[in-house]
Motif scaffolding. Sequence first.
Motif, mmCIF file in Angstrom:
data_model
loop_
_atom_site.group_PDB
_atom_site.id
_atom_site.type_symbol
_atom_site.label_atom_id
_atom_site.label_comp_id
_atom_site.label_asym_id
_atom_site.label_seq_id
_atom_site.Cartn_x
_atom_site.Cartn_y
_atom_site.Cartn_z
ATOM 1 N N LEU A 119 0.827 -1.205 0.000
ATOM 2 C CA LEU A 119 0.000 0.000 0.000
ATOM 3 C C LEU A 119 0.862 1.256 0.000
ATOM 4 O O LEU A 119 1.820 1.372 0.771
ATOM 5 N N CYS A 121 1.095 5.017 1.085
ATOM 6 C CA CYS A 121 0.408 5.766 2.135
ATOM 7 C C CYS A 121 0.823 7.234 2.151
ATOM 8 O O CYS A 121 1.920 7.588 1.702
ATOM 9 N N ASP A 125 -3.931 11.136 -3.886
ATOM 10 C CA ASP A 125 -4.137 10.804 -5.303
ATOM 11 C C ASP A 125 -3.103 9.823 -5.849
ATOM 12 O O ASP A 125 -2.978 9.672 -7.075
ATOM 13 N N PRO A 128 -3.071 3.122 -5.459
ATOM 14 C CA PRO A 128 -3.246 2.481 -4.156
ATOM 15 C C PRO A 128 -2.092 1.590 -3.739
ATOM 16 O O PRO A 128 -1.838 1.416 -2.540
ATOM 17 N N SER A 129 -1.382 0.985 -4.669
ATOM 18 C CA SER A 129 -0.310 0.067 -4.306
ATOM 19 C C SER A 129 0.855 0.213 -5.276
ATOM 20 O O SER A 129 0.713 0.749 -6.379
ATOM 21 N N GLN A 132 0.533 -1.107 -8.839
ATOM 22 C CA GLN A 132 -0.394 -0.397 -9.714
ATOM 23 C C GLN A 132 0.147 0.954 -10.181
ATOM 24 O O GLN A 132 -0.468 1.607 -11.018
ATOM 25 N N ASP A 133 1.296 1.379 -9.640
ATOM 26 C CA ASP A 133 1.876 2.666 -10.022
ATOM 27 C C ASP A 133 2.787 2.451 -11.229
ATOM 28 O O ASP A 133 3.998 2.286 -11.108
#
Length: 314
Positions: A119, A121, A125, A128-129, A132-133
């Motif tokens: 995650l 943090c 914007d 989420p993880s 996924q970036d």
Amino acid sequence: MGDHVQEWPELSYGDLAPTVAFLNRLVQVAGKYTLDEPFEVGWGNVVLDVTPRGLRTPTLRQPGVTFSVHYRLLDEDVLIEADSGTRTLSLTHGSVAAFHAAFCEAAGELGIRPPASQLVCEIPDAAPSFDQDVEHRHWDGAAAELVWRGFNLVADGLETWQAPYLGHRPRVGVMWGGFDLSSTRYRAQPTLPRPNKPAFMQNGELEAYVSVGFSFGSAQAPAVGMYAYIWPQPQGLEGRSWGVEGAGWNPEAGLVLLPWSSLREQDNPKAAVLSFGEAVYQAAVDLAGWPADLIGPHCDGWHMSRTAPAHVRA
């Protein structure tokens, strides 16, 4: 202004923001390992040390392996150093997802399990993880050096400020969630955390504290500089002097702010960092009942090694 304006370079949020955003995500990958450590009040155990080359985790231990991770900003790489060997990853153009995958593979070769959480943090914007970036990001070595230089210069002053404090004071370091340099003094006084805040913030509010730090700003507050606050926040912070010209109370942010531009114009910026911290602690004494006798004398180690304590001299 003297020669210090060269040592204390100009730092612009607009120029550094892309690199800060990239680094904030990258350091969270190894930073997650610190969450496996025994909890220290205010998350004092999670900070990254400001080293001569970049930012480094504390020594970490898993069953069968002891290791640390060093983000060597000046060398544009990441060194994973373990008793089982070392691995080096390049800091270059690419995505956070690609870095995360490469990091976990390299760590696995040394017997280090992946971080327990993916995650992302404390970054508004953000994806989420890590996996996924997938945004392709540009590595700017010159900007990364400026980021390190800012952290390093302010850390020098904050470590001087922290040295004589007799209460609990975690080491000065970078909080990898918000990517800010943190220096905090705690008082053995339980407090009631704010119920509307995230769990990690509630854990950080278990005891009263005074925090002085440094940030490269954000899209919501695009200014590089120092900040400070007292928890719980006392009444009467308006209109006080904060030890350095240009420092002031910002009621909207709930922070005392000292812009970098004002700090670097001081005749002695390091001394100004110390003055700023002392003014904030004095406000805690005056307005929140903090004990003045928790501060010992400022003196260097050589002096103390050659000078017997008062009870011995007597």
